[in-house]
Design a protein around this motif. Sequence first.
Motif, mmCIF file in Angstrom:
data_model
loop_
_atom_site.group_PDB
_atom_site.id
_atom_site.type_symbol
_atom_site.label_atom_id
_atom_site.label_comp_id
_atom_site.label_asym_id
_atom_site.label_seq_id
_atom_site.Cartn_x
_atom_site.Cartn_y
_atom_site.Cartn_z
ATOM 1 N N GLY A 65 0.459 -4.554 -16.913
ATOM 2 C CA GLY A 65 1.824 -3.692 -17.418
ATOM 3 C C GLY A 65 2.468 -2.299 -17.362
ATOM 4 N N ALA A 66 3.386 -2.217 -17.367
ATOM 5 C CA ALA A 66 3.942 -0.647 -17.251
ATOM 6 C C ALA A 66 3.741 0.386 -17.894
ATOM 7 C CB ALA A 66 5.244 -0.874 -16.407
ATOM 8 N N GLY A 67 3.580 -0.093 -18.845
ATOM 9 C CA GLY A 67 3.616 1.117 -20.347
ATOM 10 C C GLY A 67 2.124 1.536 -20.137
ATOM 11 N N PRO A 68 1.406 2.946 -21.059
ATOM 12 C CA PRO A 68 0.540 3.249 -21.803
ATOM 13 C C PRO A 68 -1.035 2.689 -21.246
ATOM 14 C CG PRO A 68 1.852 3.820 -22.867
ATOM 15 C CD PRO A 68 2.732 3.110 -21.819
ATOM 16 N N ARG A 69 -0.347 1.287 -22.260
ATOM 17 C CA ARG A 69 -0.767 0.229 -22.419
ATOM 18 C C ARG A 69 -2.008 -0.342 -20.862
ATOM 19 N NH1 ARG A 69 1.795 0.438 -27.465
ATOM 20 N NH2 ARG A 69 0.919 1.669 -28.793
ATOM 21 N N GLY A 70 -1.458 -0.830 -20.105
ATOM 22 C CA GLY A 70 -1.369 -1.337 -19.436
ATOM 23 C C GLY A 70 -2.915 -1.305 -19.088
ATOM 24 N N HIS A 71 -3.148 -1.785 -18.077
ATOM 25 C CA HIS A 71 -4.843 -1.723 -17.343
ATOM 26 C C HIS A 71 -4.147 -2.572 -15.720
ATOM 27 C CE1 HIS A 71 -6.375 -1.378 -20.794
ATOM 28 N NE2 HIS A 71 -5.661 -2.120 -21.877
ATOM 29 N N LEU A 72 -5.104 -1.404 -14.571
ATOM 30 C CA LEU A 72 -5.233 -1.298 -13.207
ATOM 31 C C LEU A 72 -5.723 -3.214 -12.982
ATOM 32 C CD1 LEU A 72 -3.799 0.084 -11.214
ATOM 33 C CD2 LEU A 72 -6.356 1.049 -11.196
ATOM 34 N N LEU A 73 -4.913 -3.248 -12.277
ATOM 35 C CA LEU A 73 -5.592 -5.394 -11.480
ATOM 36 C C LEU A 73 -6.209 -4.610 -10.287
ATOM 37 C CD1 LEU A 73 -2.720 -7.617 -12.822
ATOM 38 C CD2 LEU A 73 -5.431 -6.924 -13.961
ATOM 39 N N GLU A 74 -5.286 -3.965 -9.836
ATOM 40 C CA GLU A 74 -5.237 -4.039 -7.678
ATOM 41 C C GLU A 74 -4.358 -2.440 -7.355
ATOM 42 O OE1 GLU A 74 -4.557 -6.601 -4.175
ATOM 43 O OE2 GLU A 74 -2.763 -6.674 -5.659
ATOM 44 N N LEU A 75 -5.128 -1.631 -6.529
ATOM 45 C CA LEU A 75 -5.456 -0.958 -6.097
ATOM 46 C C LEU A 75 -5.331 -1.008 -4.702
ATOM 47 C CD1 LEU A 75 -5.040 2.305 -6.443
ATOM 48 C CD2 LEU A 75 -7.186 2.754 -6.207
ATOM 49 N N GLY A 76 -4.044 -1.123 -4.042
ATOM 50 C CA GLY A 76 -4.318 -0.950 -1.783
ATOM 51 C C GLY A 76 -3.882 0.211 -1.205
ATOM 52 N N VAL B 4 0.700 9.450 7.208
ATOM 53 C CA VAL B 4 0.572 9.338 5.418
ATOM 54 C C VAL B 4 -0.268 8.534 4.577
ATOM 55 C CG1 VAL B 4 2.924 10.251 5.410
ATOM 56 C CG2 VAL B 4 2.919 7.645 5.215
ATOM 57 N N LEU B 5 -0.466 8.207 3.860
ATOM 58 C CA LEU B 5 -0.780 7.742 3.079
ATOM 59 C C LEU B 5 -0.365 6.679 1.713
ATOM 60 C CD1 LEU B 5 -4.102 6.554 1.795
ATOM 61 C CD2 LEU B 5 -3.788 8.364 -0.019
ATOM 62 N N ILE B 6 -0.176 5.829 2.280
ATOM 63 C CA ILE B 6 0.578 4.388 1.463
ATOM 64 C C ILE B 6 -0.169 3.479 0.507
ATOM 65 C CG2 ILE B 6 1.774 2.409 1.607
ATOM 66 C CD1 ILE B 6 2.585 3.057 4.591
ATOM 67 N N VAL B 7 0.132 4.093 -1.229
ATOM 68 C CA VAL B 7 -0.467 3.471 -2.185
ATOM 69 C C VAL B 7 0.335 2.561 -2.885
ATOM 70 C CG1 VAL B 7 -1.445 4.210 -4.360
ATOM 71 C CG2 VAL B 7 -1.734 5.865 -2.118
ATOM 72 N N ASP B 8 -0.574 1.133 -3.422
ATOM 73 C CA ASP B 8 0.364 0.700 -4.268
ATOM 74 C C ASP B 8 -0.310 0.559 -5.176
ATOM 75 O OD1 ASP B 8 2.234 -0.998 -5.394
ATOM 76 O OD2 ASP B 8 1.738 -2.814 -3.949
ATOM 77 N N CYS B 9 -0.143 -0.241 -5.901
ATOM 78 C CA CYS B 9 -0.992 -0.315 -7.762
ATOM 79 C C CYS B 9 -0.148 -2.401 -7.832
ATOM 80 C CB CYS B 9 -1.072 0.020 -8.906
ATOM 81 S SG CYS B 9 -1.470 2.156 -8.301
ATOM 82 N N THR C 125 2.114 11.744 0.433
ATOM 83 C CA THR C 125 2.038 9.726 -0.040
ATOM 84 C C THR C 125 3.023 8.725 -0.039
ATOM 85 O OG1 THR C 125 -0.671 10.554 -0.828
ATOM 86 C CG2 THR C 125 0.113 8.719 -1.489
ATOM 87 N N VAL C 126 2.986 8.097 0.135
ATOM 88 C CA VAL C 126 3.942 7.195 -0.234
ATOM 89 C C VAL C 126 3.606 5.851 -1.293
ATOM 90 C CG1 VAL C 126 5.252 5.452 0.472
ATOM 91 C CG2 VAL C 126 5.158 7.617 2.225
ATOM 92 N N ALA C 127 4.537 5.921 -2.807
ATOM 93 C CA ALA C 127 3.919 4.968 -3.807
ATOM 94 C C ALA C 127 5.039 4.409 -3.757
ATOM 95 C CB ALA C 127 3.517 5.300 -5.197
ATOM 96 N N HIS C 128 5.407 3.209 -3.523
ATOM 97 C CA HIS C 128 6.698 1.967 -3.684
ATOM 98 C C HIS C 128 7.733 2.648 -4.883
ATOM 99 C CE1 HIS C 128 5.839 -0.661 -6.354
ATOM 100 N NE2 HIS C 128 6.199 -1.566 -6.697
ATOM 101 N N PHE C 129 7.145 2.676 -6.129
ATOM 102 C CA PHE C 129 7.210 3.132 -7.272
ATOM 103 C C PHE C 129 6.654 4.500 -8.026
ATOM 104 C CE2 PHE C 129 8.935 1.614 -11.734
ATOM 105 C CZ PHE C 129 10.084 2.425 -11.581
ATOM 106 N N ALA C 130 6.719 5.538 -7.707
ATOM 107 C CA ALA C 130 6.111 6.476 -8.728
ATOM 108 C C ALA C 130 5.641 6.715 -10.020
ATOM 109 C CB ALA C 130 6.176 7.927 -7.123
ATOM 110 N N ARG C 131 6.332 6.309 -10.476
ATOM 111 C CA ARG C 131 6.936 6.969 -11.985
ATOM 112 C C ARG C 131 5.986 5.391 -12.706
ATOM 113 N NH1 ARG C 131 12.724 5.766 -14.319
ATOM 114 N NH2 ARG C 131 11.650 3.944 -14.913
ATOM 115 N N PHE C 132 5.639 4.110 -11.630
ATOM 116 C CA PHE C 132 4.751 3.378 -12.861
ATOM 117 C C PHE C 132 3.397 3.646 -12.292
ATOM 118 C CE2 PHE C 132 2.334 -0.438 -11.477
ATOM 119 C CZ PHE C 132 2.410 -1.208 -12.506
ATOM 120 N N GLU C 133 2.667 4.324 -10.392
ATOM 121 C CA GLU C 133 1.947 3.938 -10.071
ATOM 122 C C GLU C 133 1.212 5.548 -10.989
ATOM 123 O OE1 GLU C 133 2.693 1.387 -6.850
ATOM 124 O OE2 GLU C 133 3.408 2.737 -8.283
#
Length: 108
Positions: free
Chosen positions: A19-30, A10-15, A96-104
């Motif tokens: 912020g969680a809203g549409p105005r948030g910006h990505l800081l880190e992708l792991g 599996v592929l494990i992804v975290d971001c 693919t595993v994302a710890h909180f897919a709705r956020f990622e």
Amino acid sequence: MVLPLTGLEVLIVDCQATGAGPRGHLLELGWTRAGIAIEEVRARLITLPDGAHVPPAVTRVTGIAEPMLHAGVAAPEAWRELLDEAARLGPPPAPTVAHFARFERPFL
């Protein structure tokens, strides 16, 4: 043929984001690949768009402060690295595993 879960890769992804809203910006992708063992864990800090800032609450939770992002990469570069890793997985579709897919999901 039935593949047992223990044989699944599996592929494990975290971001992390500003912020969680549409105005948030990505800081880190792991990300990492995992099967019987976890492969090398990769993470990329992401440069912010002009005028964007890391809220103090996000820095407290993540430890990511704006000066650290100067060493980051543009989001498309991190995305390409993640896609390269995903391409090395077994036959599609690879789980693919994302710890909180709705956020990622909006960031990916």
